[in-house]
Design a protein around this motif. Sequence first.
Motif, PDB file in Angstrom:
ATOM      1  N   ALA A   1       0.861  -1.180   0.000  1.00  0.00           N
ATOM      2  CA  ALA A   1       0.000   0.000   0.000  1.00  0.00           C
ATOM      3  C   ALA A   1       0.901   1.234   0.000  1.00  0.00           C
ATOM      4  CB  ALA A   1      -0.903  -0.004   1.229  1.00  0.00           C
ATOM      5  N   PRO A   2       0.435   2.358  -0.565  1.00  0.00           N
ATOM      6  CA  PRO A   2       1.274   3.554  -0.658  1.00  0.00           C
ATOM      7  C   PRO A   2       1.850   4.009   0.675  1.00  0.00           C
ATOM      8  CG  PRO A   2      -0.670   3.809  -2.025  1.00  0.00           C
ATOM      9  CD  PRO A   2      -0.862   2.537  -1.252  1.00  0.00           C
ATOM     10  N   GLU A   3       1.052   3.909   1.747  1.00  0.00           N
ATOM     11  CA  GLU A   3       1.503   4.403   3.052  1.00  0.00           C
ATOM     12  C   GLU A   3       2.630   3.569   3.643  1.00  0.00           C
ATOM     13  OE1 GLU A   3      -2.539   5.533   2.023  1.00  0.00           O
ATOM     14  OE2 GLU A   3      -1.622   3.541   2.287  1.00  0.00           O
ATOM     15  N   LYS A   4       2.845   2.377   3.128  1.00  0.00           N
ATOM     16  CA  LYS A   4       3.830   1.460   3.690  1.00  0.00           C
ATOM     17  C   LYS A   4       5.112   1.348   2.871  1.00  0.00           C
ATOM     18  CE  LYS A   4       1.213  -0.029   7.125  1.00  0.00           C
ATOM     19  NZ  LYS A   4       1.595   0.149   8.545  1.00  0.00           N
ATOM     20  N   SER A   5       5.173   1.987   1.708  1.00  0.00           N
ATOM     21  CA  SER A   5       6.297   1.723   0.801  1.00  0.00           C
ATOM     22  C   SER A   5       7.633   2.251   1.326  1.00  0.00           C
ATOM     23  CB  SER A   5       6.014   2.291  -0.587  1.00  0.00           C
ATOM     24  OG  SER A   5       5.854   3.688  -0.567  1.00  0.00           O
ATOM     25  N   ARG A   6       7.632   3.389   1.991  1.00  0.00           N
ATOM     26  CA  ARG A   6       8.902   3.925   2.520  1.00  0.00           C
ATOM     27  C   ARG A   6       9.454   2.998   3.608  1.00  0.00           C
ATOM     28  NH1 ARG A   6       9.578   9.501   0.981  1.00  0.00           N
ATOM     29  NH2 ARG A   6      11.551   9.388   2.101  1.00  0.00           N
ATOM     30  N   GLU A   7       8.568   2.518   4.472  1.00  0.00           N
ATOM     31  CA  GLU A   7       8.962   1.579   5.520  1.00  0.00           C
ATOM     32  C   GLU A   7       9.460   0.266   4.914  1.00  0.00           C
ATOM     33  OE1 GLU A   7       6.541  -1.143   8.756  1.00  0.00           O
ATOM     34  OE2 GLU A   7       5.844   0.906   8.387  1.00  0.00           O
ATOM     35  N   GLU A   8       8.785  -0.195   3.863  1.00  0.00           N
ATOM     36  CA  GLU A   8       9.175  -1.439   3.192  1.00  0.00           C
ATOM     37  C   GLU A   8      10.541  -1.306   2.527  1.00  0.00           C
ATOM     38  OE1 GLU A   8       8.506  -5.481   1.968  1.00  0.00           O
ATOM     39  OE2 GLU A   8       7.548  -4.185   3.459  1.00  0.00           O
TER      40      GLU A   8
ATOM     41  N   GLU B   1      13.133   0.394   3.645  1.00  0.00           N
ATOM     42  CA  GLU B   1      14.150   0.183   4.676  1.00  0.00           C
ATOM     43  C   GLU B   1      14.233  -1.298   5.056  1.00  0.00           C
ATOM     44  OE1 GLU B   1      16.114   2.671   5.622  1.00  0.00           O
ATOM     45  OE2 GLU B   1      14.995   4.079   4.371  1.00  0.00           O
ATOM     46  N   ARG B   2      13.083  -1.960   5.096  1.00  0.00           N
ATOM     47  CA  ARG B   2      13.065  -3.388   5.418  1.00  0.00           C
ATOM     48  C   ARG B   2      13.792  -4.195   4.353  1.00  0.00           C
ATOM     49  NH1 ARG B   2      10.681  -8.130   4.306  1.00  0.00           N
ATOM     50  NH2 ARG B   2      10.046  -9.478   6.045  1.00  0.00           N
ATOM     51  N   MET B   3      13.532  -3.884   3.087  1.00  0.00           N
ATOM     52  CA  MET B   3      14.182  -4.608   1.996  1.00  0.00           C
ATOM     53  C   MET B   3      15.699  -4.428   2.051  1.00  0.00           C
ATOM     54  SD  MET B   3      13.520  -4.255  -2.111  1.00  0.00           S
ATOM     55  CE  MET B   3      11.968  -5.151  -2.080  1.00  0.00           C
ATOM     56  N   LEU B   4      16.136  -3.223   2.324  1.00  0.00           N
ATOM     57  CA  LEU B   4      17.566  -2.966   2.458  1.00  0.00           C
ATOM     58  C   LEU B   4      18.169  -3.833   3.560  1.00  0.00           C
ATOM     59  CD1 LEU B   4      20.158  -1.304   1.893  1.00  0.00           C
ATOM     60  CD2 LEU B   4      19.316   0.365   3.566  1.00  0.00           C
ATOM     61  N   ALA B   5      17.482  -3.909   4.691  1.00  0.00           N
ATOM     62  CA  ALA B   5      17.974  -4.716   5.811  1.00  0.00           C
ATOM     63  C   ALA B   5      18.062  -6.195   5.436  1.00  0.00           C
ATOM     64  CB  ALA B   5      17.068  -4.531   7.029  1.00  0.00           C
ATOM     65  N   CYS B   6      17.107  -6.675   4.639  1.00  0.00           N
ATOM     66  CA  CYS B   6      17.135  -8.080   4.198  1.00  0.00           C
ATOM     67  C   CYS B   6      18.349  -8.344   3.306  1.00  0.00           C
ATOM     68  CB  CYS B   6      15.849  -8.422   3.453  1.00  0.00           C
ATOM     69  SG  CYS B   6      14.373  -8.440   4.488  1.00  0.00           S
ATOM     70  N   ALA B   7      18.639  -7.422   2.394  1.00  0.00           N
ATOM     71  CA  ALA B   7      19.802  -7.583   1.525  1.00  0.00           C
ATOM     72  C   ALA B   7      21.100  -7.517   2.329  1.00  0.00           C
ATOM     73  CB  ALA B   7      19.786  -6.510   0.439  1.00  0.00           C
ATOM     74  N   GLU B   8      21.143  -6.611   3.304  1.00  0.00           N
ATOM     75  CA  GLU B   8      22.342  -6.496   4.141  1.00  0.00           C
ATOM     76  C   GLU B   8      22.573  -7.768   4.951  1.00  0.00           C
ATOM     77  OE1 GLU B   8      23.384  -2.663   6.168  1.00  0.00           O
ATOM     78  OE2 GLU B   8      21.279  -2.207   5.700  1.00  0.00           O
ATOM     79  N   ALA B   9      21.494  -8.412   5.363  1.00  0.00           N
ATOM     80  CA  ALA B   9      21.608  -9.569   6.251  1.00  0.00           C
ATOM     81  C   ALA B   9      22.462 -10.673   5.638  1.00  0.00           C
ATOM     82  CB  ALA B   9      20.217 -10.102   6.599  1.00  0.00           C
ATOM     83  N   VAL B  10      22.323 -10.908   4.329  1.00  0.00           N
ATOM     84  CA  VAL B  10      23.099 -11.997   3.719  1.00  0.00           C
ATOM     85  C   VAL B  10      24.587 -11.646   3.695  1.00  0.00           C
ATOM     86  CG1 VAL B  10      21.162 -12.826   2.340  1.00  0.00           C
ATOM     87  CG2 VAL B  10      22.716 -11.157   1.354  1.00  0.00           C
TER      88      VAL B  10
ATOM     89  N   THR C   1       5.329  -0.348  -5.759  1.00  0.00           N
ATOM     90  CA  THR C   1       6.227  -1.474  -6.021  1.00  0.00           C
ATOM     91  C   THR C   1       7.646  -1.142  -5.583  1.00  0.00           C
ATOM     92  OG1 THR C   1       6.752  -0.756  -8.283  1.00  0.00           O
ATOM     93  CG2 THR C   1       4.841  -2.202  -7.997  1.00  0.00           C
ATOM     94  N   LEU C   2       8.353  -2.176  -5.133  1.00  0.00           N
ATOM     95  CA  LEU C   2       9.757  -2.047  -4.745  1.00  0.00           C
ATOM     96  C   LEU C   2      10.509  -3.248  -5.289  1.00  0.00           C
ATOM     97  CD1 LEU C   2       7.835  -1.421  -1.963  1.00  0.00           C
ATOM     98  CD2 LEU C   2      10.028  -0.420  -1.283  1.00  0.00           C
ATOM     99  N   ASN C   3      11.786  -3.050  -5.571  1.00  0.00           N
ATOM    100  CA  ASN C   3      12.613  -4.166  -6.021  1.00  0.00           C
ATOM    101  C   ASN C   3      14.040  -3.984  -5.531  1.00  0.00           C
ATOM    102  OD1 ASN C   3      14.383  -2.910  -8.363  1.00  0.00           O
ATOM    103  ND2 ASN C   3      12.290  -2.167  -8.686  1.00  0.00           N
ATOM    104  N   GLY C   4      14.717  -5.114  -5.341  1.00  0.00           N
ATOM    105  CA  GLY C   4      16.106  -5.062  -4.885  1.00  0.00           C
ATOM    106  C   GLY C   4      16.817  -6.374  -5.148  1.00  0.00           C
ATOM    107  N   SER C   5      18.125  -6.300  -5.143  1.00  0.00           N
ATOM    108  CA  SER C   5      18.946  -7.509  -5.295  1.00  0.00           C
ATOM    109  C   SER C   5      19.226  -8.070  -3.917  1.00  0.00           C
ATOM    110  CB  SER C   5      20.266  -7.176  -5.991  1.00  0.00           C
ATOM    111  OG  SER C   5      20.035  -6.426  -7.160  1.00  0.00           O
ATOM    112  N   GLY C   6      19.075  -9.399  -3.818  1.00  0.00           N
ATOM    113  CA  GLY C   6      19.255  -9.952  -2.497  1.00  0.00           C
ATOM    114  C   GLY C   6      20.253 -11.098  -2.333  1.00  0.00           C
TER     115      GLY C   6
END
Length: 433
Positions: A298-305, A307-316, A388-393
Amino acid sequence: MYDIKWIRENAEAFDTGLKRRGLEPLSSSLLALDDTRRSAIAKAQSAQERRNALSKEIGKAMGAKDVALADSLKAEVASLKELQPALEAQEKAAVEVLNEQLAAIPNLPHDDVPEGADEHGNVVKSVHGEAPEKTGGRLFGFNQLKEHYELGEALGQMDFETAAKLSGSRFVVLSQRLARLNRAIGQFMLDTHTEEHGYTEVNPPLMVRDDAMFGTAQLPKFREDQFRAGEDHWLIPTAEVPLTNLVRESILSEEELPRRYTALTPCFRSEAGSAGRDTRGMLRQHQFEKVELVSITAPEKSREEHERMLACAEAVLKKLDLHYRVMTLCTGDMGFASQKTYDIEVWLPGQKTYREISSCSVCGDFQARRMNARYRAGEGGSPRFVHTLNGSGTAVGRALIAVMENYQNADGSITVPDALVPYMRGVTRIEKA
């Protein structure tokens, strides 16, 4: 993709955003095209309304036995009917010209994106760890650091010459335990994201149609960067394309959001415009593997998501004990569809520099409009476009490079990181066979 109505109501903000992207104002020219479109639509509607009115008048004239009037009205109907295809063609042409212009405009940056013309304007967001050769870590006392291709070729398990015979430049043949290590990295990342980060694993098609590539904005602007597969398909440049398009032309319920997808796939890129760059080794290949992360929110959640996606990529990368930094890309270095992008750059001691290994972007509703991907907020709410958001993980080949260079030993062997040992069936060291 933009809503022309939004541009009309927010022309100044639109032009300001384009200026931050280094582009000239476009609102005036776009609104002029929209005026042409509106005029064409009005003419076509007016002609149709006149035909409908004339039909009623003809009926009245016939009822009054006024043959002359009826014939005159019929002649006008025939004239309008003959004119209708031309009016419809004008309307269609005006719509196509406007949409073509809108499709070629990049997304507008968020207000907190730093301004800059190129990568020199990027800003360090955070740094994890320190370069091992600087801290007395696992490379202490070992100064002759090699690049990955020197290590791989000396091991006899990384062959660029044979790959060139098979396919040309920018390909590689991995064999033996380096091939196994490459596979282990991909599986490790995929397991981490599905088992710990809540992503749904998908095995998508590797070939997609034009409308899927348009939806994620690879087409039409970046046509030269893609590989065509026959008349009707493209090889995917990233799993972002099929994963994001899973929600195209659909209306989700709010309860279904967020949707989080991940996939480990081969990726294919022509690398147009990169002649002479990174010609040695595996850094820039026509074919490579990547674990992709995609979120639909949802639009209201994309900025928070984001940061979450970045943290997931960093975790590996943290699990692999690799030194890296996170960069906030400036307005001049962001991708076409991005509102804001974080790049993760891993330290490569053989090159003595940082290189991108992951890019995480939030796109707002830019791609959703191109795909007509929406959701309904609450009971009876009107459909809204998702974000929509996308990232390399992360990129598997570049992770392999990072592991090889950061875990190299003085004798040219490679120590397997602890996190990958289970995927290597207990092998802890890669040596020349």
